[in-house]
Design a protein around this motif. Structure first.
Motif, PDB file in Angstrom:
ATOM      1  N   PHE A 126       0.819  -1.217   0.000  1.00 35.03           N
ATOM      2  CA  PHE A 126       0.000   0.000   0.000  1.00 35.03           C
ATOM      3  C   PHE A 126       0.855   1.271   0.000  1.00 35.03           C
ATOM      4  O   PHE A 126       0.623   2.201   0.760  1.00 35.03           O
ATOM      5  CB  PHE A 126      -0.993   0.010   1.171  1.00 35.03           C
ATOM      6  N   ASP A 127       1.817   1.274  -0.911  1.00 35.23           N
ATOM      7  CA  ASP A 127       2.577   2.484  -1.177  1.00 35.23           C
ATOM      8  C   ASP A 127       1.979   3.159  -2.409  1.00 35.23           C
ATOM      9  O   ASP A 127       1.319   2.504  -3.230  1.00 35.23           O
ATOM     10  CB  ASP A 127       4.048   2.138  -1.422  1.00 35.23           C
ATOM     11  N   SER A 128       2.195   4.452  -2.546  1.00 34.95           N
ATOM     12  CA  SER A 128       1.635   5.171  -3.692  1.00 34.95           C
ATOM     13  C   SER A 128       2.506   6.368  -4.009  1.00 34.95           C
ATOM     14  O   SER A 128       3.335   6.789  -3.192  1.00 34.95           O
ATOM     15  CB  SER A 128       0.200   5.628  -3.407  1.00 34.95           C
ATOM     16  N   ALA A 129       2.307   6.908  -5.198  1.00 32.02           N
ATOM     17  CA  ALA A 129       3.080   8.083  -5.601  1.00 32.02           C
ATOM     18  C   ALA A 129       2.300   8.885  -6.624  1.00 32.02           C
ATOM     19  O   ALA A 129       1.487   8.339  -7.392  1.00 32.02           O
ATOM     20  CB  ALA A 129       4.429   7.670  -6.183  1.00 32.02           C
ATOM     21  N   LEU A 130       2.554  10.181  -6.615  1.00 32.16           N
ATOM     22  CA  LEU A 130       1.980  11.114  -7.586  1.00 32.16           C
ATOM     23  C   LEU A 130       3.116  11.747  -8.372  1.00 32.16           C
ATOM     24  O   LEU A 130       4.084  12.239  -7.789  1.00 32.16           O
ATOM     25  CB  LEU A 130       1.176  12.197  -6.859  1.00 32.16           C
ATOM     26  N   PHE A 131       3.006  11.705  -9.697  1.00 34.68           N
ATOM     27  CA  PHE A 131       4.004  12.315 -10.570  1.00 34.68           C
ATOM     28  C   PHE A 131       3.320  13.370 -11.433  1.00 34.68           C
ATOM     29  O   PHE A 131       2.236  13.135 -11.971  1.00 34.68           O
ATOM     30  CB  PHE A 131       4.648  11.269 -11.485  1.00 34.68           C
ATOM     31  N   VAL A 132       3.968  14.511 -11.571  1.00 40.98           N
ATOM     32  CA  VAL A 132       3.478  15.575 -12.434  1.00 40.98           C
ATOM     33  C   VAL A 132       4.582  15.924 -13.419  1.00 40.98           C
ATOM     34  O   VAL A 132       5.717  16.212 -13.025  1.00 40.98           O
ATOM     35  CB  VAL A 132       3.072  16.825 -11.626  1.00 40.98           C
ATOM     36  N   LEU A 133       4.251  15.847 -14.710  1.00 44.24           N
ATOM     37  CA  LEU A 133       5.198  16.234 -15.752  1.00 44.24           C
ATOM     38  C   LEU A 133       4.616  17.388 -16.536  1.00 44.24           C
ATOM     39  O   LEU A 133       3.402  17.429 -16.776  1.00 44.24           O
ATOM     40  CB  LEU A 133       5.491  15.067 -16.693  1.00 44.24           C
ATOM     41  N   ARG A 134       5.488  18.310 -16.935  1.00 41.15           N
ATOM     42  CA  ARG A 134       5.022  19.453 -17.724  1.00 41.15           C
ATOM     43  C   ARG A 134       5.874  19.584 -18.972  1.00 41.15           C
ATOM     44  O   ARG A 134       7.110  19.461 -18.915  1.00 41.15           O
ATOM     45  CB  ARG A 134       5.067  20.740 -16.890  1.00 41.15           C
ATOM     46  N   ARG A 135       5.190  19.825 -20.087  1.00 41.77           N
ATOM     47  CA  ARG A 135       5.894  19.940 -21.355  1.00 41.77           C
ATOM     48  C   ARG A 135       6.686  21.246 -21.371  1.00 41.77           C
ATOM     49  O   ARG A 135       6.142  22.327 -21.127  1.00 41.77           O
ATOM     50  CB  ARG A 135       4.899  19.893 -22.517  1.00 41.77           C
ATOM     51  N   THR A 136       7.968  21.129 -21.683  1.00 43.44           N
ATOM     52  CA  THR A 136       8.838  22.303 -21.726  1.00 43.44           C
ATOM     53  C   THR A 136       9.246  22.661 -23.146  1.00 43.44           C
ATOM     54  O   THR A 136       9.544  23.813 -23.434  1.00 43.44           O
ATOM     55  CB  THR A 136      10.105  22.059 -20.894  1.00 43.44           C
ATOM     56  N   GLU A 137       9.281  21.658 -24.058  1.00 41.78           N
ATOM     57  CA  GLU A 137       9.645  21.892 -25.454  1.00 41.78           C
ATOM     58  C   GLU A 137       8.714  21.085 -26.324  1.00 41.78           C
ATOM     59  O   GLU A 137       8.402  19.928 -26.036  1.00 41.78           O
ATOM     60  CB  GLU A 137      11.094  21.470 -25.722  1.00 41.78           C
ATOM     61  N   ARG A 138       8.265  21.699 -27.408  1.00 42.68           N
ATOM     62  CA  ARG A 138       7.335  21.006 -28.289  1.00 42.68           C
ATOM     63  C   ARG A 138       8.076  20.272 -29.406  1.00 42.68           C
ATOM     64  O   ARG A 138       9.168  20.604 -29.757  1.00 42.68           O
ATOM     65  CB  ARG A 138       6.336  21.997 -28.903  1.00 42.68           C
TER      66      ARG A 138
END
Length: 698
Positions: free
Chosen positions: A686-698
Motif C-alpha cells: 500500500f505504497d503510492s506516488a503522484l508524478f506531475v510532468l510538464r511539457r517544456t519543449e514542443r
C-alpha cells in the motif's frame, strides 16, 4: 453527416470514424454499424434470407425497430394490446433530416401501422465529432385506447464476427461498478433493474468487442439515459446475428395511451471506437463533459462532509468547529449531512420534516451558513426528499402520500417508506420545501440521497399502478429540472445508498455523483476503474475518510488515501477532529497539490495504464486539455521480497516533445516516456506516488 439515397433506399449516418447504415424496404433493415465506409457498396445486400419454414426470413432478426407481430421471434422493441388485438404491423412512412446545428444533426424516421392508428417516430441525434449517436422512439396513438406492454428505445445490430465478448458493470452495495467480461453465446443475456432506480447490481451500459484490449481493437458500446426500471438484452441467434435491445423494463409495466396521447422512450446512446476500451472511454468522457454536463461545468470544489465526525449528533457549535478546521486545510465546500432536521436523532424518525431542528440550530441554519461563508467556503446540505419515516410529522399528517398496495402493510426498509411523488400534492410539497430551504440562506449544494429501493408501488390497483414506475422517474426529473431552472447556482449530487442512481438520465441535472459508500482507498481503485469505463472522472466524487479503521483491514497512509481520492473529484469525509497538527498539515499539503492539478484530472484525457487486480501495481494517467501537463498516480498493493516496480509506459504524449518531472527537474522525451517508461520507486504494501510532468519543449 446524415444522408439518404432514394434509389437504394439507404440511410447513412456518418460520424468522425463510424458508419451506421440501414435500408427502408418492407421494413427497416439494419445493414451495418462500425468503422466508416462507403454506404453505397451495401445496396446489393439481400433483403431476405430463407432457411426453412421455421425460419422463413432470418434477416428479420436485423430489423431496425422490430414490433411484435407474431412473425418475428427475436427480442421486440414495441408490443401493444388493445380491444382490437395485439398485432402491430408498421411500415416506413417517410423521414426528415435536419441541418447541423452546434455539432448536432438529427434524423427522424416515421413509421405507421394499424391503418394509421399507431405511429412511431424514431429519432437519431448525431454527435459526429464524438462518434456517438443518441436514439429514441415516440409512440403516438390516434385510434382506440391501447396499452404499451413493451417499449424499447432502440435495437442495435452488430457486424457479423466469429465471436463477441461483452463488458458490463455489476456490483452490490459497497462494491459497485465491478467490471465484468463474458463471451456472447447463442441465446439472450439481460442486464436490468426492477428496483425503481438505476440500481447498483447492473449499470445501464455495455461494450462489445471481438478481442479488444485497453489500447487495441474495435469496440461497440452504448448507454441508456434512464433512472428507473430499465433493461438491456444482448441476443445472439443461431444465425450469428447479434443485437442489443435497450429501454424501459417491461417488468410490471403497462402504459395506457388514449387517443392523441404519446410516449417517448429514454435516449439510448451508442458509439464505436477502433482503438480499444481506452479510446471508448475517452470518447464518452469528452461527450459527457461537453454535451451532458455542460450546464454544470463549474470547477469541482473540494468538499468536506461532516457525517463521519458527528453522524446524527449535529449541532451548530460542533459544525462551526469542523468548518474552522476544514477551511484551514483549504476546503472549498462544507456539507452538513443527515441529522440536521426535524426530530432526526437516528434513522428511525424525522425523515420528511425538512426544517432545522431548533435544539441543534436555535437560530436556524443561517447562523452556520454565515459562519461557513465567512471562512471563504460554500455551504451544502444533505436531503432525502423521496422518503419518509413513519415517525414523522409528515407521515402522521399524510399517511396516504406513500406507495402502498391495497390490503397490505407496506414494507419498511431503513425504517422508511417511499413517497408517491407522482401525486401533484406530494410533488408540490417537495418543491416548496426545497425552494424554501434554498432561499433560507446561501446554500450552493444539495446531496440528494435515496437510501432504499422502491417497493409496494401502488395507489389504487389495476393498470394504473403499472405505469407508476415510469411516472416516478418523470416526476423526479420534473423536480430536478425545476430546481436547476430556479436555482442555477446550486449544484446537485446524485446518491442512492452509494452508486444506486448513476446514469446519463440523472446526469443531465446532477453536477456529480457518489459512486459508493465504500471509501476504502484500495477498494475504490476497483470501483473507479469500472466507473471510468463509461463515466468521466469529473462526475465521480472520491473521499478521504477514516476507513478502513475498525474494518479488519490494514491501515492505509494518508498519502495513499489522498492519491486514491485524487483520481476524481476530491472530498474529505474523515473526522478531522481526531487529526494531530502534523496530520492536519499533511491534509493541507495534499489539498493544495490537488488544486494545482485539478484541471488536468477533471478535464483531461484518462489513460488506464495498469488496471487493479492484474498485478500488484495499478496506475492511471491524465493528460491535460492542452497536453502541457501530465499527472500519473501509481499504487503498489503488495510487494514480494526482492521485487522492483516496473517502469510505467505513458500514453498520449508528443513523441518529440520534452517533459520535465516536477520535483527533481529531470527531463524526458515523449518517445522515451511512452516506449521505455517512467521510472517509479514504490516499496512495501500500500505504497503510492503522484508524478506531475510538464511539457517544456514542443
Amino acid at each position: 453527416m446524415i444522408s439518404h439515397d432514394p434509389a437504394t433506399r439507404l440511410f447513412h449516418i456518418r460520424t468522425a470514424s463510424m458508419s451506421y447504415v440501414f435500408r427502408a424496404g418492407d421494413y427497416l433493415q439494419n445493414l451495418y454499424w462500425g468503422k466508416a465506409l462507403a454506404a453505397e457498396d451495401l445496396a446489393d445486400l439481400p433483403e431476405a434470407s430463407f432457411h426453412s419454414s421455421f425460419d422463413y426470413d432470418t434477416l428479420l432478426e436485423r430489423e431496425e425497430y422490430g414490433c411484435w407481430t407474431g412473425r418475428s421471434y427475436s427480442e421486440p422493441c414495441l408490443a401493444i394490446a388493445s380491444e382490437r388485438g395485439r398485432h402491430l404491423a408498421m411500415r416506413f412512412a417517410g423521414h426528415e433530416i435536419s441541418e447541423e446545428r452546434e455539432g448536432i444533426q438529427t434524423l427522424k424516421i416515421f413509421l405507421s401501422g394499424n391503418e394509421g392508428a399507431i405511429s412511431v417516430t424514431l429519432g437519431y441525434e448525431v454527435h459526429a465529432a464524438y462518434d456517438i449517436v443518441s436514439r429514441s422512439a415516440t409512440v403516438t396513438n390516434q385510434g382506440v385506447p391501447v396499452t404499451l406492454e413493451n417499449v424499447n428505445s432502440a435495437a442495435l445490430h452488430l457486424p457479423e464476427l466469429s465471436h463477441y465478448s461483452l463488458r458490463y458493470l455489476t456490483g452490490k452495495w459497497a462494491g459497485e461498478f465491478q467490471m465484468t467480461d463474458m463471451p456472447v453465446e447463442t441465446g439472450a443475456f439481460t442486464m436490468q433493474s426492477k428496483r425503481g432506480i438505476t440500481g447498483p447490481h447492473f449499470n445501464p451500459c455495455f461494450a462489445l468487442s471481438e478481442a479488444a484490449t485497453e489500447r487495441e481493437g474495435e469496440v461497440w458500446f452504448g448507454l441508456l439515459a434512464y433512472s428507473g426500471n430499465w433493461k438491456i438484452t444482448v441476443e445472439k441467434t443461431i444465425f450469428n446475428n447479434v443485437k442489443v435491445v435497450g429501454g424501459v423494463n417491461d417488468f410490471d409495466f403497462a402504459y395506457p395511451l388514449g387517443q392523441g396521447e404519446s410516449f417517448t422512450t429514454p435516449a439510448f446512446l451508442f458509439g464505436y471506437a477502433e482503438a480499444g476500451f481506452g479510446s471508448m472511454s475517452r470518447k464518452l468522457h469528452r461527450f459527457e463533459r461537453d454535451r451532458v454536463l455542460a450546464a454544470s461545468a463549474k470547477p469541482r470544489r473540494i468538499l468536506y462532509n461532516s457525517w463521519e465526525a458527528t453522524a446524527f449528533s449535529v449541532d451548530v457549535r460542533e459544525q462551526k468547529k469542523l468548518a474552522d478546521k476544514a477551511a484551514k486545510m483549504g476546503v472549498e465546500l462544507f456539507v452538513v449531512d443527515d441529522g440536521w432536521f426535524g426530530e432526526r436523532h437516528s434513522d428511525k424518525a424525522g425523515l420528511g420534516d425538512w426544517h432545522a431542528n431548533r435544539e441543534k440550530f436555535p437560530n436556524g441554519l443561517g447562523e452556520l451558513i454565515a459562519h461557513v461563508n465567512g471562512l471563504g467556503m460554500d455551504f451544502g446540505i444533505w436531503v432525502e426528499p423521496e422518503a419518509v419515516n413513519p415517525d414523522s410529522e409528515l407521515y402522521r399528517k399524510h399517511p396516504d402520500w406513500i406507495y402502498r398496495f391495497d390490503g397490505s402493510e407496506p414494507l419498511q426498509l431503513r425504517n422508511q417508506y417511499v413517497l408517491n411523488i407522482t401525486k401533484p400534492p406530494v410533488r408540490r410539497y417537495i418543491l416548496e420545501m426545497l425552494h424554501s430551504l434554498l432561499r433560507s440562506g446561501n446554500i450552493r449544494f444539495l446531496k440528494w440521497d435515496m437510501n432504499r429501493s422502491i417497493s409496494d408501488l401502488g395507489e389504487g390497483g389495476g393498470t394504473k399502478d403499472r405505469r407508476l414506475w415510469v411516472e416516478h422517474v418523470h416526476a423526479l426529473y420534473e423536480i430536478w429540472s425545476e430546481l436547476r431552472r430556479d436555482h442555477p447556482d446550486v449544484e446537485l449530487e446524485t446518491c442512492a445508498g452509494g452508486g444506486g442512481r448513476i446514469d446519463l438520465g440523472i446526469l443531465r441535472y446532477a453536477a456529480q455523483c457518489w459512486p459508493s459508500d465504500n471509501t476504502d482507498p484500495f477498494d475504490r481503485l476497483f470501483i473507479q476503474h469500472g466507473f471510468t469505463q463509461f463515466y468521466a472522472p469529473q462526475i465521480m466524487m472520491c473521499w478521504v475518510t477514516d476507513t478502513p479503521s475498525g474494518a479488519g483491514k490494514a491501515n492505509r497512509s494518508i498519502a495513499y488515501k489522498f492519491h486514491s481520492a485524487m483520481c476524481g473529484g476530491l472530498g474529505i469525509g474523515a473526522d478531522i477532529n481526531r487529526l494531530s497538527p502534523e496530520e492536519a498539515a499533511e491534509y493541507k499539503r495534499h489539498i493544495l497539490q490537488y488544486k494545482e492539478i485539478r484541471e488536468t484530472i477533471l478535464h483531461g484525457d484518462l489513460f488506464r495504464l495498469r488496471p487493479p487486480g492484474e498485478s500488484g501495481l495499478t496506475a492511471v494517467e491524465y493528460v491535460g486539455p492542452s497536453g502541457d501537463e501530465i499527472v500519473v498516480l501509481a499504487f503498489l498493493h503488495a510487494q514480494q521480497y526482492g521485487d522492483s516496480c516496473p517502469r510505467l509506459k505513458l500514453q498520449g504524449l508528443s513523441e518529440n516533445a520534452r517533459y520535465e518531472l516536477a520535483g527533481d527537474g529531470k527531463r524526458y522525451h515523449g518517445s522515451t516516456l511512452m516506449h521505455y517508461g517512467l521510472p517509479i520507486e514504490l516499496k512495501g504494501d500500500f505504497d503510492s506516488a503522484l508524478f506531475v510532468l510538464r511539457r517544456t519543449e514542443r
